[in-house]
Enzyme design. Structure first.
Site, mmCIF file in Angstrom:
data_model
loop_
_atom_site.group_PDB
_atom_site.id
_atom_site.type_symbol
_atom_site.label_atom_id
_atom_site.label_comp_id
_atom_site.label_asym_id
_atom_site.label_seq_id
_atom_site.Cartn_x
_atom_site.Cartn_y
_atom_site.Cartn_z
ATOM 1 N N ARG A 1 -8.214 -7.114 -8.289
ATOM 2 C CA ARG A 1 -9.262 -8.389 -8.461
ATOM 3 C C ARG A 1 -10.378 -7.949 -8.644
ATOM 4 O O ARG A 1 -10.904 -6.706 -8.594
ATOM 5 C CB ARG A 1 -8.907 -9.203 -7.212
ATOM 6 C CG ARG A 1 -9.405 -8.212 -6.137
ATOM 7 C CD ARG A 1 -9.196 -9.389 -4.744
ATOM 8 N NE ARG A 1 -9.483 -8.457 -3.649
ATOM 9 C CZ ARG A 1 -10.719 -7.972 -3.142
ATOM 10 N NH1 ARG A 1 -11.746 -7.655 -3.705
ATOM 11 N NH2 ARG A 1 -10.442 -7.230 -1.893
ATOM 12 N N LYS B 1 1.087 -1.212 0.087
ATOM 13 C CA LYS B 1 0.085 0.030 0.130
ATOM 14 C C LYS B 1 0.985 1.232 0.044
ATOM 15 O O LYS B 1 0.342 2.221 -0.506
ATOM 16 C CB LYS B 1 -0.920 -0.019 1.401
ATOM 17 C CG LYS B 1 -1.973 -0.873 1.132
ATOM 18 C CD LYS B 1 -3.071 -0.887 2.030
ATOM 19 C CE LYS B 1 -3.954 -2.114 2.197
ATOM 20 N NZ LYS B 1 -5.150 -1.640 2.988
ATOM 21 N N GLU C 1 -1.629 7.434 8.274
ATOM 22 C CA GLU C 1 -2.416 8.118 7.505
ATOM 23 C C GLU C 1 -3.506 9.266 8.369
ATOM 24 O O GLU C 1 -3.395 8.864 9.526
ATOM 25 C CB GLU C 1 -3.492 7.396 6.705
ATOM 26 C CG GLU C 1 -2.917 6.784 5.419
ATOM 27 C CD GLU C 1 -4.270 5.971 4.679
ATOM 28 O OE1 GLU C 1 -5.212 6.015 5.138
ATOM 29 O OE2 GLU C 1 -3.888 5.284 3.616
ATOM 30 N N HIS D 1 -14.539 -1.852 9.682
ATOM 31 C CA HIS D 1 -14.059 -1.713 8.318
ATOM 32 C C HIS D 1 -14.338 -2.345 7.128
ATOM 33 O O HIS D 1 -13.495 -2.569 6.097
ATOM 34 C CB HIS D 1 -12.521 -1.350 8.542
ATOM 35 C CG HIS D 1 -12.149 -0.362 9.677
ATOM 36 N ND1 HIS D 1 -12.388 1.096 9.712
ATOM 37 C CD2 HIS D 1 -11.378 -0.777 10.772
ATOM 38 C CE1 HIS D 1 -12.150 1.468 10.771
ATOM 39 N NE2 HIS D 1 -11.335 0.507 11.318
HETATM 40 P P1 ADP Z 1 -8.274 -2.650 3.942
HETATM 41 O O1 ADP Z 1 -7.438 -2.989 2.594
HETATM 42 O O2 ADP Z 1 -7.806 -3.547 5.123
HETATM 43 O O3 ADP Z 1 -9.726 -3.135 3.403
HETATM 44 P P2 ADP Z 1 -8.358 0.093 3.440
HETATM 45 O O4 ADP Z 1 -7.469 0.863 3.296
HETATM 46 O O5 ADP Z 1 -9.180 -0.229 2.238
HETATM 47 O O6 ADP Z 1 -8.195 -1.271 4.194
HETATM 48 O O7 ADP Z 1 -9.643 0.581 4.470
HETATM 49 C C1 ADP Z 1 -10.861 0.238 4.734
HETATM 50 C C2 ADP Z 1 -11.744 0.912 5.546
HETATM 51 O O8 ADP Z 1 -10.988 1.521 6.904
HETATM 52 C C3 ADP Z 1 -12.180 2.184 4.850
HETATM 53 O O9 ADP Z 1 -13.233 1.946 3.891
HETATM 54 C C4 ADP Z 1 -12.518 3.374 6.119
HETATM 55 O O10 ADP Z 1 -13.633 2.800 6.550
HETATM 56 C C5 ADP Z 1 -11.290 2.827 7.006
HETATM 57 N N1 ADP Z 1 -10.135 3.658 6.831
HETATM 58 C C6 ADP Z 1 -8.951 3.335 6.258
HETATM 59 N N2 ADP Z 1 -8.176 4.289 6.385
HETATM 60 C C7 ADP Z 1 -8.765 5.349 6.680
HETATM 61 C C8 ADP Z 1 -8.483 6.888 7.041
HETATM 62 N N3 ADP Z 1 -7.214 7.412 6.670
HETATM 63 N N4 ADP Z 1 -9.273 7.498 7.756
HETATM 64 C C9 ADP Z 1 -10.519 7.053 7.884
HETATM 65 N N5 ADP Z 1 -10.919 5.702 7.611
HETATM 66 C C10 ADP Z 1 -10.088 4.976 7.194
#
Ligand code: ADP
Length: 492
Positions: free
Chosen positions: A291, A116, A200, A235
């Site tokens: 994917r 990532k 982040e 999440h």
């Molecule tokens: P994963 O790959 O584990 O699914 P993601 O980066 O796609 O992780 O994030 C999944 C979810 O986590 C997002 O849809 C959001 O709800 C929350 N999230 C991730 N990063 C942030 C952020 N910087 N601020 C707020 N919520 C976040």
């Protein structure tokens, strides 16, 4: 075109892929574990092979067993579905070595986007706004503290190799930071085999909006509009819709065009998804999934594009069969993930045997599922029972249709999250399109779920007591109230 494709997956997604193969005149090869001996997908395939015991590492993640079947059956290509081996670049590399086409992007792109931190860098370089954060993995706590000061609290610590919403730590003050980093690193190491974590800015009340991309190996790329996936628990997504209620044609064009340029710049081909968080009118790139996504049916519903067929054709060397101009939203689509899980108990999985199962039908309803009456939801895999997708001419009609379809669902024997979906569909903020990733907490949805469950239990009990023993069963299964009645009650 391929003559034979092996589907290295199970359940609803294996069937979904085999459906596309049948329409393309391709023979299908299924692989199944001990737990899936009698599963529908194994019967749907023209040929099916046993590959090992129920635990995934010994079956669906067992590359040796899968390649052995692929060669024995003469499969020319493998579709990995989602989960399991779908984003495993070693698997894609091995396909190449074994002379079998991997239906997905090139392995170096899977690698690049699977990290990532690297993905954030390359998407930023391609012009996409990313969530403010660290450019590298966190090595030094003091440096992390000063970075957090710069970007401002709250911040979130995430695994670079992460997925499935696992191991994220939200940090609201400097004194929590060291511990959060340590604990995120340890979860990252044990779950993903890589302890690298990054930071982040934690966006408060964001919406999760993602763009579906298709690209061919000649460098043609299009987007298939956006999906909004803000209704999440832990999440992880539970309800998705397309288009997003906040999207404007201008924003769609701006983000969509940049997304297309970005995937071209990394040499992407096949289907992929660029995920964004949307906050205060701005989009921030989150990650790329290389994917097919669970929620692809809503995009298929609003665009009319069969994403899986496109994937197979692209992998076979064909050009994209659509241009961007041909893609526009046709009405509205919503998907509810119907899981065997208990929304009143922190959504814990509730695997078990389906004593009765009948899915909804009628206009604008699509059900992707691999279950039937008598089927057992296994504790070894995810607890998805089915994906219920509805469409309507607009959002209002789609919501009404979803409510009607949820009402028609009959699932007896396991606890499901159907009462949760009913509670959300009836919620005033949901109906207005006021969504965020904190929707469940902000709207006190669980209290509403408890009310839905109580009402259903009462209705079920009244019906059952008013009828004789045989009719009682019928009452329980024909009234949509059956979703929360436990198996023993109706088995009497
Ligand atoms: P994963 O790959 O584990 O699914 P993601 O980066 O796609 O992780 O994030 C999944 C979810 O986590 C997002 O849809 C959001 O709800 C929350 N999230 C991730 N990063 C942030 C952020 N910087 N601020 C707020 N919520 C976040």
């Amino acid at each position: 075109m391929f003559r034979k494709v092996l589907v290295a997956n199970r359940g609803e997604i294996a069937i979904r892929i085999m459906r596309a193969c049948r329409e393309l005149g391709i023979r299908t090869v299924g692989v199944y574990s001990e737990a899936d001996r009698n599963a529908l997908f194994a019967k749907y395939a023209e040929e099916s092979f046993f590959i090992g015991p129920a635990p995934a590492p010994q079956s669906y993640l067992n590359m040796d067993a899968i390649f052995e079947v692929a060669h024995a059956a003469g499969a020319e290509a493998i579709h990995p579905g989602y989960g399991f081996l779908a984003e495993n670049s070693d698997f894609a590399k091995r396909c190449e070595k074994e002379g079998i086409t991997f239906i997905g992007p090139p392995c170096d792109v899977i690698d690049a986007m699977g990290d990532k931190i690297a993905a954030r860098k390359s998407m930023k370089a391609a012009g996409l706004p990313v969530v403010p954060g660290t450019e590298e993995g966190i090595r030094d706590v003091n440096r992390a503290i000063s970075t957090a000061e710069d970007i401002g609290y709250p911040v979130i610590i995430k695994a670079s190799a992460g997925g499935g919403g696992i191991g994220m730590r939200i940090v609201r003050s400097p004194d929590e930071l060291a511990h959060a980093i340590e604990s995120a690193q340890s979860v990252a190491k044990s779950t993903f085999g890589d302890s690298t974590v990054y930071m982040e800015k934690y966006l408060e009340e964001p919406r999760h909006i993602e763009f579906q991309i298709l690209a061919d190996s000649e460098g043609n790329a299009i987007h298939l509009l956006e999906r909004e996936c803000s209704i999440q628990r832990r999440h992880q997504k539970l309800i998705e819709e397309a288009p997003s209620p906040v999207m404007t044609p201008e924003m769609r064009k701006e983000i969509g065009d940049t997304a297309i340029e970005a995937v071209r710049s990394i040499g992407y081909s096949n289907a992929g998804t660029l995920e964004f968080l949307y906050s205060k009118g701005r989009f921030y790139f989150l990650e790329m999934n290389t994917r097919l996504q669970v929620e692809h049916p809503i995009t298929e519903t609003v665009t009319g594009v069969d994403i899986v067929k496109e994937q197979i054709q692209i992998a076979c060397g064909a050009r994209l069969s659509y241009t961007q101009e041909e893609i526009s939203p046709r009405g509205w689509a919503i998907e509810c993930r119907i899981n065997a899980e208990d929304p009143l108990n922190n959504f814990v999985p509730a695997p078990g045997k389906l004593r009765r199962y009948r899915s909804p039908g009628g206009p604008g309803v699509r059900v992707d599922s691999g279950v039937h009456t008598g089927y057992t939801i296994s504790p070894f895999y995810d607890s998805l029972i089915s994906k219920l997708t509805v469409s309507g001419r607009d959002r209002k009609e789609a919501i009404a249709r979803m409510q009607r379809a949820l009402y028609e669902y009959i699932i007896v024997g396991v606890i499901t999250n159907i009462p949760f979906h009913k509670a959300v569909m009836g919620n005033a903020n949901f109906r207005k399109g006021n969504l965020s990733t904190h929707f469940i907490d902000n709207n006190n949805i669980i209290a509403e779920v408890a009310r839905v469950v109580e009402a259903e239990k009462e209705k079920g009990a009244t019906l059952a007591s008013a009828l004789g023993a045989e009719d009682r069963k019928v009452a329980a299964i024909t009234a949509a109230v059956a979703t929360y009645i436990s198996a023993d009650k109706i088995q009497k």
